[in-house]
Motif scaffolding. Structure first.
Motif, PDB file in Angstrom:
ATOM      1  N   ALA A 126       3.775  -1.768   3.845  1.00 45.72           N
ATOM      2  CA  ALA A 126       3.407  -0.514   3.180  1.00 45.72           C
ATOM      3  C   ALA A 126       2.102  -0.650   2.397  1.00 45.72           C
ATOM      4  O   ALA A 126       1.264   0.261   2.395  1.00 45.72           O
ATOM      5  N   GLU A 127       1.906  -1.789   1.738  1.00 43.01           N
ATOM      6  CA  GLU A 127       0.704  -1.966   0.920  1.00 43.01           C
ATOM      7  C   GLU A 127      -0.519  -2.361   1.744  1.00 43.01           C
ATOM      8  O   GLU A 127      -1.659  -2.206   1.286  1.00 43.01           O
ATOM      9  N   GLY A 128      -0.301  -2.860   2.959  1.00 43.95           N
ATOM     10  CA  GLY A 128      -1.392  -3.368   3.766  1.00 43.95           C
ATOM     11  C   GLY A 128      -2.468  -2.351   4.103  1.00 43.95           C
ATOM     12  O   GLY A 128      -3.643  -2.694   4.239  1.00 43.95           O
ATOM     13  N   GLY A 129      -2.094  -1.094   4.225  1.00 43.98           N
ATOM     14  CA  GLY A 129      -3.068  -0.071   4.591  1.00 43.98           C
ATOM     15  C   GLY A 129      -3.838   0.500   3.419  1.00 43.98           C
ATOM     16  O   GLY A 129      -4.784   1.276   3.616  1.00 43.98           O
ATOM     17  N   VAL A 130      -3.471   0.127   2.202  1.00 41.14           N
ATOM     18  CA  VAL A 130      -4.083   0.732   1.009  1.00 41.14           C
ATOM     19  C   VAL A 130      -5.519   0.258   0.808  1.00 41.14           C
ATOM     20  O   VAL A 130      -6.418   1.064   0.564  1.00 41.14           O
TER      21      VAL A 130
ATOM     22  N   MET B 129       1.876   4.839  -1.038  1.00 46.36           N
ATOM     23  CA  MET B 129       2.374   4.600  -2.396  1.00 46.36           C
ATOM     24  C   MET B 129       3.865   4.911  -2.491  1.00 46.36           C
ATOM     25  O   MET B 129       4.643   4.162  -3.095  1.00 46.36           O
ATOM     26  N   LEU B 130       4.254   6.028  -1.892  1.00 52.70           N
ATOM     27  CA  LEU B 130       5.682   6.385  -1.892  1.00 52.70           C
ATOM     28  C   LEU B 130       6.499   5.330  -1.153  1.00 52.70           C
ATOM     29  O   LEU B 130       7.569   4.912  -1.619  1.00 52.70           O
ATOM     30  N   LEU B 131       5.987   4.879  -0.008  1.00 52.89           N
ATOM     31  CA  LEU B 131       6.704   3.888   0.803  1.00 52.89           C
ATOM     32  C   LEU B 131       6.813   2.551   0.083  1.00 52.89           C
ATOM     33  O   LEU B 131       7.877   1.930   0.062  1.00 52.89           O
ATOM     34  N   TRP B 132       5.690   2.101  -0.538  1.00 55.49           N
ATOM     35  CA  TRP B 132       5.795   0.794  -1.189  1.00 55.49           C
ATOM     36  C   TRP B 132       6.645   0.882  -2.454  1.00 55.49           C
ATOM     37  O   TRP B 132       7.322  -0.086  -2.819  1.00 55.49           O
ATOM     38  N   GLY B 133       6.642   2.041  -3.119  1.00 54.87           N
ATOM     39  CA  GLY B 133       7.523   2.206  -4.268  1.00 54.87           C
ATOM     40  C   GLY B 133       8.990   2.129  -3.865  1.00 54.87           C
ATOM     41  O   GLY B 133       9.809   1.495  -4.548  1.00 54.87           O
ATOM     42  N   ILE B 134       9.328   2.737  -2.732  1.00 52.67           N
ATOM     43  CA  ILE B 134      10.707   2.705  -2.223  1.00 52.67           C
ATOM     44  C   ILE B 134      11.097   1.270  -1.860  1.00 52.67           C
ATOM     45  O   ILE B 134      12.197   0.801  -2.187  1.00 52.67           O
ATOM     46  N   CYS B 135      10.184   0.560  -1.176  1.00 58.98           N
ATOM     47  CA  CYS B 135      10.461  -0.826  -0.793  1.00 58.98           C
ATOM     48  C   CYS B 135      10.609  -1.719  -2.019  1.00 58.98           C
ATOM     49  O   CYS B 135      11.465  -2.617  -2.054  1.00 58.98           O
ATOM     50  N   ALA B 136       9.771  -1.490  -3.039  1.00 57.31           N
ATOM     51  CA  ALA B 136       9.822  -2.301  -4.254  1.00 57.31           C
ATOM     52  C   ALA B 136      11.126  -2.082  -5.015  1.00 57.31           C
ATOM     53  O   ALA B 136      11.743  -3.035  -5.496  1.00 57.31           O
TER      54      ALA B 136
END
Length: 424
Positions: free
Chosen positions: A109-113, A80-87
């Motif tokens: 980042a979202e692929g593993g969720v 979540m932190l990683l995809w938020g940073i990428c977004a």
């Protein structure tokens, strides 16, 4: 089996994945403005929308393994932190290449969720509860589109598209800490559960675990022809699904130039999709029929797509777009019951992983070729014909796979009758 886990786990997971789905909705609303600002054609726009799913493939299997062997809660928190940073980083791009790179990283980042949440739900919900847990969780998909389409339209009135991408990247970072504070990996860690409730749940989960069939691994799934039938069926569905989802705001944009009205109008089909998704899942459970409740909605969606190319009335176009939305979303519930009905128990876990990982590449295929056809023809007609053809092929593949369900049920019936005859 107690209400506390339903109130603690499902709502937090619902909001979490709803925030993830924003990144698949907002790009559709913002695309006309991105195209104009970056001076790119529809094919390049399809690349920007679809490259997310190429990145999405990479962490599907590792994400599930990490969640199972380490911690689903911590894996999702980090992602979540990683995809938020990428977004949020997408809000600082200045070129087409930079936006593609940001979208690709966002997909990774979202692929593993998704697989990590499936692991978490398996730790908390028994087999007889899991279908409902999955259904409540997956309802976040149309809800996200319903809420975020108007919000993006309103924000467009005051901000540039880059600023909107930055703003909409912040909620996952904030919600990650809510997730970490509330969610637990196992019922044994939940001090908010009553002792008796926790004891009964752990006992039932342990009993199921003892009966669980040992996984045969991904190689067995790779060698199974039926698994590849599922992958192809899902790929074709996702081609039509995301081709429609990511381009429908642009089609609605031909009806109005006001960004606020664009957002509200785009929300209408997704509201219809939520209702259709829930009703179709309920009816499928009641009839205990999965194949018809996947194939028929897909055929309805394909038909409404084609018919929509021959009408000019804005009201009729919105009605047909809404029927299409119902058709492409409705299979979500019953579809995930098909693999367990036709795949050997030792292979089904890996089969679901492959189906979701490879099948989601349709999320690149649909938007990309829709954009290519838009550039070639100068209108949306050919693109919708392509998406409709994908949905029809997916429906046909579903019907073919359905024959395996019948064969399996017939085999069980023969074995049961044979045992009865032996006893008598």
């Amino acid at each position: 089996m107690g209400k506390s886990k339903w109130l603690r786990i499902i709502p937090v997971a619902f909001v979490m994945y709803m925030l993830a789905y924003i990144d698949r909705i907002n790009v559709g609303i913002l695309m006309p403005y991105i195209q104009e600002d970056l001076n790119i054609n529809a094919s390049a726009a399809g690349d920007i929308a679809g490259i997310f799913f190429v990145g999405y493939l990479i962490f599907q299997i590792p994400g599930g393994i990490l969640a199972a062997k380490w911690s689903a809660k911590k894996t999702i928190f980090i992602l979540m932190l990683l995809w938020g940073i990428c977004a949020t980083a997408a809000g600082f791009v200045e070129t087409e290449g930079q936006l593609k790179a940001a979208r690709f990283a966002l997909g990774v980042a979202e692929g593993g969720v998704w697989p990590a949440v499936l692991v978490l739900l398996a730790n908390w919900f028994t087999t007889k509860e899991r279908a409902r847990a999955n259904a409540f969780w997956m309802a976040c998909l149309p809800v996200s589109a319903m809420l975020m389409s108007p919000l993006s339209g309103i924000l467009l009135k005051y901000f540039e598209w880059e600023t909107i991408l930055f703003i909409q990247g912040l909620p996952p970072i904030i919600w990650a800490f809510v997730w970490y504070a509330i969610v637990k990996d196992q019922p044994s860690e939940a001090n908010w559960m009553k002792k008796e409730e926790r004891k009964n749940l752990l006992a039932e989960l342990a009993t199921e675990q003892n009966k669980k069939v040992q996984s045969e691994g991904y190689m067995a799934a790779f060698k199974n022809k039926t698994v590849w039938g599922l992958v192809i069926m899902y790929f074709l569905w996702m081609t039509g699904f995301y081709g429609y989802t990511l381009w429908v705001p642009s089609v609605v944009g031909t009806l109005t130039k006001d960004p606020v009205m664009l957002g509200w109008l785009t929300a209408i089909p997704f509201t219809c999709a939520l209702i259709g998704m829930l009703l179709n899942s309920y009816w499928s459970d009641k009839r205990m029929n999965r194949v018809q409740h996947v194939a028929i909605p897909l055929l309805i969606a394909a038909t409404s797509m084609v018919v929509g190319q021959f009408v000019s009335s804005p009201a009729l176009q919105m009605i047909l777009l809404s029927i299409t939305a119902i058709g492409v979303y409705a299979p979500y519930g019953p579809l995930w019951a098909i693999p367990t009905a036709i795949i050997p128990a030792g292979v089904v876990g890996a089969a679901l992983g492959l189906q979701n990982a490879i099948g989601n590449l349709g999320g690149y295929n649909g938007p990309k070729f829709f954009g290519v056809l838009k550039d070639m023809t100068g209108n949306y007609h050919a693109g919708f014909y392509f998406l409709a053809a994908s949905l029809v092929l997916s429906a046909v593949m579903t019907l073919i796979l359905g024959r395996f369900i019948t064969s399996k049920n017939e085999s069980k019936s023969i074995l049961t009758n044979a045992k009865r005859n032996q006893i008598s």
